[in-house]
Design an enzyme around this catalytic site. Structure first.
Site, PDB file in Angstrom:
ATOM      1  N   ASP A 143     -30.815  -9.780  53.912  1.00 35.82           N
ATOM      2  CA  ASP A 143     -31.444  -8.575  53.388  1.00 35.82           C
ATOM      3  C   ASP A 143     -32.969  -8.614  53.494  1.00 35.82           C
ATOM      4  O   ASP A 143     -33.621  -7.575  53.581  1.00 35.82           O
ATOM      5  CB  ASP A 143     -31.048  -8.375  51.926  1.00 35.82           C
ATOM      6  N   GLY A 144     -33.530  -9.814  53.508  1.00 37.72           N
ATOM      7  CA  GLY A 144     -34.980  -9.947  53.610  1.00 37.72           C
ATOM      8  C   GLY A 144     -35.541  -9.376  54.899  1.00 37.72           C
ATOM      9  O   GLY A 144     -36.694  -8.910  54.928  1.00 37.72           O
ATOM     10  N   ASN A 234     -36.831  -1.978  47.540  1.00 39.14           N
ATOM     11  CA  ASN A 234     -36.010  -2.437  46.418  1.00 39.14           C
ATOM     12  C   ASN A 234     -36.607  -2.065  45.060  1.00 39.14           C
ATOM     13  O   ASN A 234     -36.069  -1.216  44.367  1.00 39.14           O
ATOM     14  CB  ASN A 234     -35.815  -3.953  46.481  1.00 39.14           C
ATOM     15  N   ASP A 264     -40.126  -9.462  28.506  1.00 42.32           N
ATOM     16  CA  ASP A 264     -40.648 -10.200  29.659  1.00 42.32           C
ATOM     17  C   ASP A 264     -41.224  -9.280  30.723  1.00 42.32           C
ATOM     18  O   ASP A 264     -41.998  -9.723  31.574  1.00 42.32           O
ATOM     19  CB  ASP A 264     -39.543 -11.068  30.282  1.00 42.32           C
ATOM     20  N   THR A 275     -29.007  -2.847  43.072  1.00 41.03           N
ATOM     21  CA  THR A 275     -28.079  -3.971  43.236  1.00 41.03           C
ATOM     22  C   THR A 275     -28.821  -5.282  43.472  1.00 41.03           C
ATOM     23  O   THR A 275     -28.208  -6.277  43.834  1.00 41.03           O
ATOM     24  CB  THR A 275     -27.123  -3.705  44.414  1.00 41.03           C
ATOM     25  N   ALA A 276     -30.143  -5.294  43.253  1.00 40.00           N
ATOM     26  CA  ALA A 276     -30.935  -6.513  43.439  1.00 40.00           C
ATOM     27  C   ALA A 276     -31.316  -7.093  42.075  1.00 40.00           C
ATOM     28  O   ALA A 276     -30.449  -7.413  41.268  1.00 40.00           O
ATOM     29  CB  ALA A 276     -32.163  -6.192  44.300  1.00 40.00           C
ATOM     30  N   TYR A 277     -32.598  -7.184  41.796  1.00 37.03           N
ATOM     31  CA  TYR A 277     -33.067  -7.765  40.529  1.00 37.03           C
ATOM     32  C   TYR A 277     -32.548  -6.965  39.337  1.00 37.03           C
ATOM     33  O   TYR A 277     -32.181  -7.521  38.290  1.00 37.03           O
ATOM     34  CB  TYR A 277     -34.600  -7.794  40.550  1.00 37.03           C
ATOM     35  N   ALA A 278     -32.468  -5.651  39.480  1.00 35.87           N
ATOM     36  CA  ALA A 278     -32.077  -4.796  38.354  1.00 35.87           C
ATOM     37  C   ALA A 278     -30.669  -5.113  37.855  1.00 35.87           C
ATOM     38  O   ALA A 278     -30.427  -5.160  36.651  1.00 35.87           O
ATOM     39  CB  ALA A 278     -32.174  -3.327  38.760  1.00 35.87           C
TER      40      ALA A 278
END
Length: 412
Positions: A143-144, A234, A264, A275-278
């Site tokens: 994905d990167g 993203n 934080d 669908t990533a960090y979230a």
């Protein structure tokens, strides 16, 4: 861009499994009871095309292709050489690669690559402008690579075809086994598109001097230009950085104060980034065709602060609260990390420049396949069916529920 692209809205007769319903919600009925109606407003009229009908077409054949490969991964070298050879020899295309690719020691040991090395056109990230030079992008890796393609093109993005040769592969739906057939089909204009919306992030600095100080503080940042405006695919993340104190971030929506985030930090993500960090922070997963912005707190010091979804057209303003004990830090798709001082603000809204991601099948099938393969969504052992007849027979009794309860009462 030499080769113009567009979204083909015509329905091809040869297309299998034609959709009979739009992915958009139906237009609401605008009369409410005998008297109520929505007031007509001629100021703004917006027509939203059905996302399922978005298909790629070329105004003229693409001539230049940018190949982005995963760095520091020996398993990608052989597919990379095979792809570049095929594009040069079979399709007579001009192939662009990052200049660092030519310095790869393992790649230069390949005899086939050395033969075509001088035919490749190179660019340097952060220095060369690729706008209107590239017709088509092919990504080899995870994905990167797609996030990197988004970073390179801060305005209009050429169509992106991503092959899964990395670890997760949530945004890379194609397999490399039969790349010749798949690429030929796409170059002939037979492909569905997912328009992945991006977020337009604008930094407003209270002082230019602070901006200069920030460059010196973040010495480990990658060598990319720190612009006032950047588009992310993203998410943009605001966190407390190295400070031991809670971050205290004020959130505004279209100029109206909404809330303060004490925790934080905060994640503002596109549907693609949901669908990533979230999702790791407890957010819901949103299909990339849904026009929305996801706002997710990171470890909020409140039991009632849940992630929210807001319309794609709003503008979010994020700033460090005047009462905050510390500053905050901002990163854009994991890059360009910089400090957000008191008095600075970050404005986020949906960009007009999406990433046109080519589908392996279609928008729905690709997304649910990536949920299953990449995240193992809703994976569990199947529950065995209950055979009520055999269960009653095995009990060897025809006692009713009341009789059993009475027996238990007497036993006590």
């Amino acid at each position: 861009m030499r080769s113009m692209i567009a979204i083909n809205t015509t329905v091809e007769a040869a297309m299998p499994q034609r959709r009979t319903r739009s992915l958009n919600a139906p237009s609401p009925f605008q009369q409410f009871g005998p008297c109520g109606r929505i007031m007509k407003n001629s100021a703004v009229v917006m027509q939203i095309q059905d996302p399922a009908s978005q298909r790629l077409t070329w105004y003229k054949p693409p001539l230049t292709v940018l190949v982005i490969k995963k760095v520091s991964d020996a398993s990608v070298l052989t597919p990379f050489v095979q792809l570049v050879l095929w594009l040069l020899q079979e399709k007579n295309m001009v192939v662009w690669v990052e200049s660092a690719v030519l310095d790869d020691a393992l790649l230069n040991e390949d005899v086939q690559f050395r033969a075509i090395r001088d035919k490749l056109v190179t660019f340097k990230d952060g220095r060369d402008d690729l706008t209107d030079r590239i017709d088509f992008i092919v990504c080899l890796g995870g994905d990167g690579t797609l996030l990197y393609a988004s970073l390179l093109f801060q305005q209009s993005v050429p169509p992106v075809m991503a092959f899964h040769l990395g670890s997760l592969g949530f945004l890379t739906p194609f397999r490399f086994d039969n790349f010749q057939e798949q690429l030929t089909s796409v170059l002939e204009g037979h492909a569905a598109l997912t328009l992945r919306s991006r977020l337009r992030c604008v930094m407003h600095r209270r002082s230019e001097k602070r901006h200069e100080v920030n460059h010196a503080v973040d010495a480990n940042a990658p060598m990319f230009p720190l612009a006032d405006t950047i588009l992310v695919l993203n998410e943009v993340v605001i966190d407390r950085g190295p400070s031991p104190y809670l971050s205290n971030i004020d959130l505004f929506l279209d100029g109206k104060y909404i809330t303060s985030v004490q925790g934080d930090g905060l994640i503002v993500s596109s549907p693609t980034g949901s669908t990533a960090y979230a999702v790791a922070a407890g957010a819901s997963m949103i299909h990339p065709s849904v026009p929305a912005i996801m706002v997710t707190p990171i470890c909020p010091h409140s039991l009632s602060f849940r992630p929210i979804v807001v319309p794609a057209g709003v503008e979010l303003k994020i700033s460090v609260s005047p009462e905050s004990r510390n500053t905050s830090w901002v990163s854009f798709d994991g890059r360009n990390r910089q400090e957000l001082f008191h008095g600075d603000s970050l404005r986020v809204t949906t960009s007009i420049y999406p990433v046109p991601s080519i589908c392996a099948q279609d928008q729905i099938s690709d997304w649910f396949a990536s949920l299953a393969d990449g995240l193992h969504w809703n994976v569990r052992k199947r529950q065995k069916c209950l055979d009520e007849l055999s269960d009653l027979t095995a009990s060897g009794s025809e006692d009713t529920f009341d009789e059993i309860e009475n027996t238990k009462m007497y036993d006590v």
